[in-house]
Structure formats: structure tokens, C-alpha cells
Design a protein around this motif. Structure first.
Motif, PDB file in Angstrom:
ATOM      1  N   VAL A   7      53.977 113.094 112.304  1.00  0.00           N
ATOM      2  CA  VAL A   7      54.039 111.746 112.889  1.00  0.00           C
ATOM      3  C   VAL A   7      52.900 111.636 113.900  1.00  0.00           C
ATOM      4  CG1 VAL A   7      55.425 110.176 114.289  1.00  0.00           C
ATOM      5  CG2 VAL A   7      56.531 111.633 112.579  1.00  0.00           C
ATOM      6  N   GLN A   9      50.713 110.713 117.128  1.00  0.00           N
ATOM      7  CA  GLN A   9      51.134 110.538 118.518  1.00  0.00           C
ATOM      8  C   GLN A   9      50.242 109.535 119.239  1.00  0.00           C
ATOM      9  OE1 GLN A   9      51.253 114.499 120.297  1.00  0.00           O
ATOM     10  NE2 GLN A   9      53.463 114.528 119.922  1.00  0.00           N
ATOM     11  N   VAL A  54      55.733 104.989 111.584  1.00  0.00           N
ATOM     12  CA  VAL A  54      56.358 105.621 112.757  1.00  0.00           C
ATOM     13  C   VAL A  54      55.259 106.216 113.634  1.00  0.00           C
ATOM     14  CG1 VAL A  54      58.083 107.288 113.563  1.00  0.00           C
ATOM     15  CG2 VAL A  54      58.275 106.338 111.268  1.00  0.00           C
ATOM     16  N   VAL A  55      55.379 106.017 114.931  1.00  0.00           N
ATOM     17  CA  VAL A  55      54.432 106.618 115.885  1.00  0.00           C
ATOM     18  C   VAL A  55      55.254 107.250 117.000  1.00  0.00           C
ATOM     19  CG1 VAL A  55      52.574 106.164 117.555  1.00  0.00           C
ATOM     20  CG2 VAL A  55      52.630 104.912 115.386  1.00  0.00           C
ATOM     21  N   GLU A  56      54.843 108.442 117.425  1.00  0.00           N
ATOM     22  CA  GLU A  56      55.535 109.116 118.527  1.00  0.00           C
ATOM     23  C   GLU A  56      54.814 108.785 119.825  1.00  0.00           C
ATOM     24  OE1 GLU A  56      57.791 112.847 117.673  1.00  0.00           O
ATOM     25  OE2 GLU A  56      55.983 113.663 118.636  1.00  0.00           O
ATOM     26  N   PRO A  64      57.098 114.337 123.987  1.00  0.00           N
ATOM     27  CA  PRO A  64      57.511 113.163 123.191  1.00  0.00           C
ATOM     28  C   PRO A  64      58.672 112.442 123.859  1.00  0.00           C
ATOM     29  CG  PRO A  64      57.320 115.129 121.817  1.00  0.00           C
ATOM     30  CD  PRO A  64      57.270 115.599 123.253  1.00  0.00           C
ATOM     31  N   ARG A  67      60.150 107.571 119.517  1.00  0.00           N
ATOM     32  CA  ARG A  67      59.425 107.177 118.306  1.00  0.00           C
ATOM     33  C   ARG A  67      59.552 105.678 118.185  1.00  0.00           C
ATOM     34  NH1 ARG A  67      60.221 111.783 113.645  1.00  0.00           N
ATOM     35  NH2 ARG A  67      58.993 113.316 114.776  1.00  0.00           N
ATOM     36  N   HIS A  69      59.343 102.567 115.440  1.00  0.00           N
ATOM     37  CA  HIS A  69      59.387 102.303 114.000  1.00  0.00           C
ATOM     38  C   HIS A  69      58.920 100.880 113.746  1.00  0.00           C
ATOM     39  CE1 HIS A  69      61.877 105.957 113.247  1.00  0.00           C
ATOM     40  NE2 HIS A  69      62.216 105.727 114.504  1.00  0.00           N
ATOM     41  N   GLU A  79      63.111 104.373 119.243  1.00  0.00           N
ATOM     42  CA  GLU A  79      64.144 105.407 119.091  1.00  0.00           C
ATOM     43  C   GLU A  79      63.906 106.430 120.211  1.00  0.00           C
ATOM     44  OE1 GLU A  79      65.020 109.261 116.224  1.00  0.00           O
ATOM     45  OE2 GLU A  79      63.437 107.847 115.676  1.00  0.00           O
TER      46      GLU A  79
END
Ligand SMILES: Nc1ncnc2c1ncn2[C@@H]1O[C@H](COP(=O)(O)OS(=O)(=O)O)[C@@H](OP(=O)(O)O)[C@H]1O
Ligand SMILES: Nc1ncnc2c1ncn2[C@@H]1O[C@H](COP(=O)(O)OP(=O)(O)O)[C@@H](O)[C@H]1O
Length: 415
Positions: A7, A9, A54-56, A64, A67, A69, A79
Motif C-alpha cells: 500500500v 504511503q 488505498v493509501v496509508e 502508519p 488508511r 479508501h 480507516e
């Protein structure tokens, strides 16, 4: 078997980190994402990540936090993964649910600045209170940490008050921010009463000056507002190669050193290129990296009350704006000097023979010849050095610095 793609970042800006925390703690429930219609909470992802499902989001140290979405309507649902762990007074940052659990039944008082004696008199009769310090990016009058320090001192003077910190950032739209603030305060209050202080009503308060703070609050306020001659300064020269940036910057540094009242660091374009930015090219991306590095160092110097004199070409407006923001965030002042000597004059001087080489195609991406220079429209002073002595041109800069109350080096020290 191929492993799933990692994923990607992203490091959000300080304002976005505040927004993320509001979304993650449910302070804006039922909103749970960036980019909802009409919401000022937006997430500015770099081009390469805009289509990622999705990106963290990670904190500045790489932890982290959440996330996001991508939804069909373009929103970015959050999230949550972790709460931020560090930072001064982190223990005071509670979620609305934690406030309900620990402090239900108290009157909730939104606070954006240091409390005055009059505020304290008004609060003393309210019974148990939660002083809800709204300390997001750009919202509080003092720095967030000083606002919390001042609010804790005010709480100690009240019969029964607790302090809770809320990362409510400002987004540059007064109406939208007001609406956001009302929602967040309601979420924290649950059904408990909310008491607005006089200032939060927008009422003029003739007594609201430094003299009217209780002594220990005033001490915090004074410490957070350094005297004008102690505020960190970033004096940033921008202009074409050969325009006179280094010459004027060196002369200005000498004046400051001769006067001896400030600590001074020179971040000259050529010198930085040999040290901090060794190995970078003159591509757009590398120039931006170079300027952001200069900006980062200059902002740290300003944070500690020093003067940084920078003299890179810095051809791109957006990067200069980023430096301005970094300096502002560090509590410093950013003074932009456009050395506006026209290309023809710079080329005529051609002290280093670079323009001739660039014209022959021996240097690619040369500023003014084969790479752009975006003229600033936010310069504090503009100096064309054509046909002028160095002292004369420096006079314009020195006068503008004095006129704006920045620093006064008009008179040369007599040794
Ligand atoms: N392609 C190209 N374009 C512009 N300048 C070039 C280039 N190649 C080398 N040089 C020399 O590098 C100096 C500019 O570096 P800077 O770090 O100030 O540039 S930038 O702000 O990153 O754009 C600049 O120094 P100054 O003359 O002091 O401005 C030049 O001497
Ligand atoms: N009024 C002036 N102010 C600054 N530089 C001047 C002036 N008049 C002539 N010059 C000359 O122009 C050149 C500018 O070079 P420099 O300061 O290295 O520019 P830059 O750092 O922008 O590349 C120097 O040779 C300097 O002596």
C-alpha cells in the motif's frame, strides 16, 4: 506466487494530520472521510497517488496512522490504525467518546486563546467545566503548546476545570471553519451544556489585552510572543543567475554581523549546492528538493530566533510558497527579496560564463534560457540592480527591512 503490491504511503501536512485525527476519533461523525461534499476537510495527495484505491497515511516519523479508501464518489474514507503517540500534552488529546466517559455532566467551554481574568470570573460560577482547547493548525491565537500551557494555568485557578485538547485546524474559510467548530464542540459536549466565552461570540472585548491576563497566564503569553527583535527571520533572495543575489546577500550578512545583535546563517545557492544538496541536478524535481531543503534548514534557524539569509534562484512560485509556509509554521517571518535584474543584464555580466555555455547548448535546463523563472508577485521588495552600485541596491533592501519593522541595519556599525 507474487506478493500483493504494498500500500503506498503518504505524509500528510500538519493541517491534514489534524483533520485526520478529528475524523479518526469520531469528532465529525457521521463524516468519516476526506472530501465529503461541502466539507473543508480535504486530502491533497500527490499526482502519483490520486488514483490509488488505498493509501496509508503516516506521521512524520513513519508511523502508519490510517488508511484512506477511495470511494466511488471521490471521498476518501478513513480507516484508523493508530492514534498519534507523541507531541507535547498528547495526554490531553481525548476523543469525544473518552470525554463522555471521563467527564460527562460538565459544562463544555471552547477555548482558542489565553483566558483573561474576566473569562475566569465568568467560568468560576459555572460549576465543573471542560476547557476544550481548540488547538489545531492555525486556529489558536498562540502556538498550540502555549495555548494548552495557558489553559492549564487558567484551569488551576478555577474551582473544578479539566483541559481537553482538540486538533481543530483552520482551513482559510471562516464560515466553513465556524460550522466545523460548532459540530466538533457539539460532539464533545454530547448533551452537556456549552458555554461560549465573549470572544468566541465575536464580541469586541475592550478588556482583552495582555494586562488583563492573570499573572501566570500572562507569563505563558509573553514567552510565546518574542519581542520583535527576537523573532526568527528568513531573508530570502530570489532571481536569475547573475542578478546579484549572492552579492547583495553577502553585503546584508556583513551588515548584520557588524551590528552583532543577531545570529546569522548564510544559505547561498552555490554553497548549498556543494554541501546540503550535493549531487542534485537542475531538473524541476531536483530544484524543488533543493529549495525545500533550504527552506527546512532556514525554518529551523528561525524557530530558534536566528536570521537565515538564503540566495538560491528558487525559480518556482509553488516551492517558494512552501518555504514561506515552513517558516510561518516555525513561528518565523519570511521576507522575500526579488532581485529583478533582467535577463539581458545578467547575460551581459555572465560572470561565470554560464549563459554563453547555455546558449551554445552545453548546459541543459538553464534558468532564463531553457528553464523557466516564475516572477514572484508576493515579494516584499523588488530590486533591479542594473546600472546601480551594490550599496545603492542594498539600500532598497535595508530600507524595506527597516520600514516593515523586521530588522534595522540602515546604519553601518563603526567597528
Ligand atoms: N542549469 C542551470 N540553471 C541555473 N543555474 C545553474 C545551472 N547549472 C549550474 N548553475 C549554477 O547553479 C547556481 C544556481 O543554483 P541554485 O541552487 O540557486 O538553483 S535552484 O534554486 O535550485 O534553481 C547558479 O548560481 P547563481 O549564479 O549564484 O545563481 C549557477 O551558477
Ligand atoms: N547593484 C548591484 N548589485 C549586485 N550585484 C551587482 C550590482 N552591480 C553589478 N553587480 C555584479 O553582478 C554580479 C552578480 O553576481 P552574483 O551576486 O553572484 O549573482 P547571483 O548570486 O544572483 O548569481 C556580480 O559580479 C556583481 O558584482
Amino acid at each position: 506466487m507474487s506478493s500483493p503490491a504494498p500500500v503506498p504511503q503518504h505524509y500528510p501536512s500538519p493541517r491534514e494530520l489534524d483533520d485526520l485525527e478529528l475524523l479518526a476519533t469520531g469528532a465529525l461523525s457521521p463524516h468519516d472521510g476526506f472530501g465529503a461534499p461541502g466539507s473543508p476537510l480535504t486530502l491533497d495527495l500527490p499526482e502519483a497517488l490520486r488514483d490509488a484505491p488505498v493509501v496509508e497515511l503516516v506521521d512524520p516519523e513513519g508511523l502508519p496512522l490510517a488508511r484512506v479508501h477511495r470511494e466511488d464518489d471521490g471521498r476518501r474514507r478513513v480507516e484508523p490504525l493508530a492514534r498519534p503517540e507523541y507531541g507535547p500534552f498528547r495526554r490531553l488529546y481525548l476523543s469525544p467518546a473518552q470525554v463522555r466517559e471521563q467527564h460527562a455532566g460538565r459544562t463544555v467551554v471552547p477555548v482558542t486563546g489565553p483566558l483573561t481574568r474576566r473569562d475566569l470570573d465568568a467560568l468560576a460560577g459555572l460549576g465543573p467545566t471542560v476547557l476544550l482547547a481548540l488547538v489545531g493548525h492555525g486556529t489558536a491565537e498562540l502556538s498550540p503548546v502555549a495555548t494548552l500551557r495557558a489553559t492549564l494555568r487558567a484551569a488551576a485557578a478555577l474551582p473544578d476545570a479539566v483541559v481537553v485538547a482538540v486538533p481543530l485546524a483552520a482551513h482559510g474559510d471562516a464560515d466553513a471553519d465556524h460550522g466545523l467548530g460548532v459540530r466538533v464542540v457539539e460532539a464533545y459536549a454530547g448533551g452537556d451544556p456549552v458555554h461560549a466565552l465573549a470572544e468566541t461570540d465575536g464580541a469586541e472585548d475592550e478588556h482583552d489585552d495582555g494586562d488583563d491576563y492573570p499573572d501566570d497566564v500572562a507569563e505563558v503569553v509573553d514567552a510565546d510572543r518574542p519581542a520583535p527583535d527576537e523573532v526568527g527571520l528568513v531573508l530570502f533572495f530570489t532571481g536569475l543567475s547573475g542578478s546579484g543575489k549572492s552579492t547583495l546577500a553577502r553585503a546584508l550578512v556583513d551588515r548584520l554581523l557588524e551590528q552583532g545583535r543577531r545570529t546569522v546563517t548564510s544559505l547561498d545557492g552555490d554553497v548549498v549546492r556543494r554541501q546540503l544538496s550535493a549531487g542534485l541536478t537542475f531538473s524541476k524535481a531536483d530544484r524543488e528538493t533543493n529549495i525545500r531543503r533550504i527552506g527546512w534548514v532556514a525554518a529551523e534557524i528561525a524557530r530558534h530566533g536566528g536570521v537565515a539569509v538564503c540566495s538560491p534562484i528558487a525559480p518556482f512560485d509553488e516551492t517558494r510558497q512552501q518555504v514561506r509556509a515552513m517558516v510561518d509554521d516555525a513561528g518565523g517571518r519570511f521576507f522575500l527579496i526579488h532581485v529583478a535584474t533582467p535577463l539581458e543584464e545578467c547575460e551581459r555580466r555572465d560572470r561565470k560564463g554560464l549563459y554563453a555555455k547555455a546558449r551554445r547548448g552545453e548546459i541543459p535546463e538553464f534558468t532564463g534560457i531553457s528553464s523557466p523563472y516564475e516572477e514572484p508577485d508576493d515579494a516584499d521588495v523588488r530590486v533591479d540592480t542594473t546600472g546601480r552600485t551594490i550599496d545603492d541596491a542594498l539600500g532598497d533592501v535595508v530600507d524595506a527591512l527597516a520600514a516593515g519593522g523586521w530588522v534595522d541595519v540602515r546604519v553601518r556599525a563603526n567597528g
